[in-house]
Design an enzyme around this catalytic site. Structure first.
Site, PDB file in Angstrom:
ATOM      1  N   ASP A  54      25.276  41.882  54.931  1.00  0.00           N
ATOM      2  CA  ASP A  54      24.264  42.369  53.990  1.00  0.00           C
ATOM      3  C   ASP A  54      23.011  41.509  54.141  1.00  0.00           C
ATOM      4  O   ASP A  54      23.039  40.474  54.790  1.00  0.00           O
ATOM      5  CB  ASP A  54      24.789  42.320  52.542  1.00  0.00           C
ATOM      6  N   ASP A  56      19.889  39.632  52.085  1.00  0.00           N
ATOM      7  CA  ASP A  56      19.379  39.177  50.797  1.00  0.00           C
ATOM      8  C   ASP A  56      17.936  38.725  50.970  1.00  0.00           C
ATOM      9  O   ASP A  56      17.565  38.178  52.013  1.00  0.00           O
ATOM     10  CB  ASP A  56      20.208  37.991  50.274  1.00  0.00           C
ATOM     11  N   ASP A 138      24.568  26.565  49.368  1.00  0.00           N
ATOM     12  CA  ASP A 138      25.780  25.784  49.607  1.00  0.00           C
ATOM     13  C   ASP A 138      25.785  24.990  50.914  1.00  0.00           C
ATOM     14  O   ASP A 138      25.991  23.774  50.908  1.00  0.00           O
ATOM     15  CB  ASP A 138      27.045  26.665  49.499  1.00  0.00           C
TER      16      ASP A 138
HETATM   17  P1  ATP Z   1      28.512  36.889  54.053  1.00  0.00           P
HETATM   18  O1  ATP Z   1      28.293  37.092  55.485  1.00  0.00           O
HETATM   19  O2  ATP Z   1      29.922  36.791  53.682  1.00  0.00           O
HETATM   20  O3  ATP Z   1      27.749  37.848  53.160  1.00  0.00           O
HETATM   21  P2  ATP Z   1      26.693  34.958  52.975  1.00  0.00           P
HETATM   22  O4  ATP Z   1      26.307  33.593  53.451  1.00  0.00           O
HETATM   23  O5  ATP Z   1      25.609  35.988  52.989  1.00  0.00           O
HETATM   24  O6  ATP Z   1      27.941  35.409  53.787  1.00  0.00           O
HETATM   25  P3  ATP Z   1      26.946  35.568  50.208  1.00  0.00           P
HETATM   26  O7  ATP Z   1      28.126  35.373  49.328  1.00  0.00           O
HETATM   27  O8  ATP Z   1      26.486  36.945  50.507  1.00  0.00           O
HETATM   28  O9  ATP Z   1      27.271  34.784  51.538  1.00  0.00           O
HETATM   29  O10 ATP Z   1      25.768  34.743  49.565  1.00  0.00           O
HETATM   30  C1  ATP Z   1      24.422  34.820  50.035  1.00  0.00           C
HETATM   31  C2  ATP Z   1      23.783  33.441  50.057  1.00  0.00           C
HETATM   32  O11 ATP Z   1      23.736  32.901  48.737  1.00  0.00           O
HETATM   33  C3  ATP Z   1      24.528  32.401  50.883  1.00  0.00           C
HETATM   34  O12 ATP Z   1      24.182  32.456  52.238  1.00  0.00           O
HETATM   35  C4  ATP Z   1      24.099  31.109  50.236  1.00  0.00           C
HETATM   36  O13 ATP Z   1      22.831  30.721  50.676  1.00  0.00           O
HETATM   37  C5  ATP Z   1      23.980  31.499  48.771  1.00  0.00           C
HETATM   38  N1  ATP Z   1      25.237  31.243  48.027  1.00  0.00           N
HETATM   39  C6  ATP Z   1      26.255  32.103  47.820  1.00  0.00           C
HETATM   40  N2  ATP Z   1      27.237  31.546  47.103  1.00  0.00           N
HETATM   41  C7  ATP Z   1      26.821  30.293  46.816  1.00  0.00           C
HETATM   42  C8  ATP Z   1      27.378  29.214  46.092  1.00  0.00           C
HETATM   43  N3  ATP Z   1      28.569  29.311  45.528  1.00  0.00           N
HETATM   44  N4  ATP Z   1      26.651  28.067  46.011  1.00  0.00           N
HETATM   45  C9  ATP Z   1      25.433  27.953  46.578  1.00  0.00           C
HETATM   46  N5  ATP Z   1      24.857  28.939  47.282  1.00  0.00           N
HETATM   47  C10 ATP Z   1      25.529  30.098  47.413  1.00  0.00           C
HETATM   48 MG    MG Z   2      25.786  37.970  52.361  1.00  0.00          MG
END
Ligand code: ATP
Ligand code: MG
Length: 419
Positions: A54, A56, A138
């Site tokens: 996805d 963001d 994170d």
């Molecule tokens: P995925 O490919 O699984 O979507 P992602 O890195 O995009 O991985 P998401 O859960 O969609 O993970 O979260 C988007 C972003 O928000 C992360 O890349 C990170 O920067 C931030 N984020 C998400 N969860 C946390 C958390 N628990 N603490 C700090 N930052 C977070």
């Molecule tokens: Mg994501």
């Protein structure tokens, strides 16, 4: 701190690979005079030449300003308000740059910050700068931005270097960051497993001694993250990263104790995860109930046997085994009741595969719960090399049924994939 800024000519992130919905959001924000960055996992995955799940967006526009700009926008979130901009089949999560958690207790006040006894952030809702937003994420590799204004990549946290080195590094002090949000520990395992990265040493050590904090994470968030662990397409590798620092115990206490008693029980779980990964690769949808029924399958079978041996009826033996075990897990990982009932159904229906006489089998195949029960039966028969004749019987019956033009047959079910 000055960020590292990588010009378009020196990186591989291209608008071609960003969803058109996300590009629209970025341009609209920019054209209205706001800063607009693609953020988080999308940038990480594009740099790694992987397909992002996805996209963001992070911006200096406030949620209300975003709402005014997009008709197709919904503001969500109690903990931190952010905008969901809805497109056909896609949601672009758009959040205002966030401020860090203040060090100083006196800065905490109503509607901004509150922390619980373990140092966990309970509520936050103040906006910050791009740098602050990056540093409150994170891991360094999740803190990269792609700037739609000049197509550059912006790195405040050293994420580019860590992408090169293939390490998952916590931003800031791991002990503190894991205490703030213990879910980050299982996220570290997910990213390490999915990307084939190592968890940086101090972060890994911190997970080892902070793992019990997982018990304090919000069970509903844990459920979301646990599903991601097993549906990510690299469930087997992720599981190994959960096992190494022993993150399984705080999540699935009884189940992991049971595995520890006899390491051969491990094999079933690994086979389940391999199956999940094959289904995922074939882009097949699997209901969470089937996922959990499979993962805990051998344990539930063991509990059911024990209940039967104690004289319970088959119905009670299944219900007590499945509900008893999963209700306990719900203190840590809140599996919804509907999912628990479905798991119980899958297990309860297994004995029906032993009844092949008369009209019963036909009727069973028309039951809406048949497919998940059958997939469990097929998996467990093969895993234990048992009931193979019965499996042939039911597979043939199913194939015969597929020829009927009843329209009942779902497309893209795991049943149609090679197993
Ligand atoms: P995925 O490919 O699984 O979507 P992602 O890195 O995009 O991985 P998401 O859960 O969609 O993970 O979260 C988007 C972003 O928000 C992360 O890349 C990170 O920067 C931030 N984020 C998400 N969860 C946390 C958390 N628990 N603490 C700090 N930052 C977070
Ligand atoms: Mg994501």
């Amino acid at each position: 701190m000055e960020p590292i800024i990588v010009k378009r000519s020196n990186h591989n992130v291209s608008r071609k690979n960003i969803s058109s919905a996300a590009v629209k959001v970025l341009y609209r924000l920019k054209d209205e005079g706001y800063t607009a960055y693609l953020a988080g996992g999308g940038v990480r995955d594009l740099l790694l030449q992987r397909n992002p799940k996805d996209f963001d967006v992070a911006t200096d526009a406030t949620p209300d300003q975003i709402k005014k700009m997009f008709r197709n926008c919904r503001l969500v979130g109690r903990r931190f308000r952010l905008a969901h901009i809805l497109f056909r089949g896609e949601v672009i999560e758009t959040s205002t740059f966030r401020a860090p958690v203040p060090e100083d207790e006196s800065a905490y006040c109503e509607n901004t910050y509150a922390t619980g006894d373990t140092g966990m952030v309970m509520r936050d809702n103040i906006f910050g700068t791009p740098e602050q937003d990056a540093l409150r994420r994170d891991f360094t590799i999740n803190a990269l931005f792609y700037n739609i204004a000049d197509f550059s990549v912006i790195d405040y946290a050293g994420g580019l270097e860590d992408l090169e080195k293939k390490v998952i590094r916590v931003i800031g002090d791991p002990d503190k960051r894991f205490a703030e949000d213990p879910v980050r520990m299982i996220r570290a395992a997910r990213f390490a497993g999915t990307l084939g990265f190592e968890i940086e040493r101090t972060a890994y050590d911190s997970i080892c001694h902070n793992k019990d904090l997982l018990a304090h994470a919000a069970p509903s968030r844990m459920y979301e993250e646990v599903q991601k662990l097993f549906f990510c397409g690299h469930a087997k590798e992720v599981f190994q990263w959960l096992e190494k620092p022993d993150l399984l115990h705080p999540m699935f206490h009884d189940f992991s104790h049971w595995i520890d008693e006899d390491r051969s029980r491990h094999t079933w779980v690994i086979h389940t995860l391999e199956q999940m990964d094959r289904w995922r690769k074939a882009e097949l949808r699997v209901h969470p109930a089937l996922l959990f029924a499979l993962i805990f399958g051998e344990y539930h079978e063991y509990l059911i046997e024990r209940n039967l041996a104690a004289g319970q009826s088959p119905h009670d033996a299944v219900r007590d085994a499945v509900h008893g075990h999963l209700k306990g897990i719900c203190d840590n990982v809140r599996i919804p009741k509907t999912v628990i009932y479905k798991i119980s159904d899958i297990m309860g229906n297994q004995e029906r595969f032993h009844k092949t006489k008369g009209r019963r089998p036909q009727r069973f195949t028309q039951n809406r719960n048949f497919l998940d029960a059958f997939l469990y039966f097929k998996f467990s028969s093969k895993a234990h090399n048992r009931n193979l004749e019965l499996l042939d019987f039911w597979s043939d019956l199913r194939k015969g049924k597929q020829k009927q033009p009843t329209g009942l047959q779902k497309k893209n079910t795991p049943d149609t994939a090679n197993q």
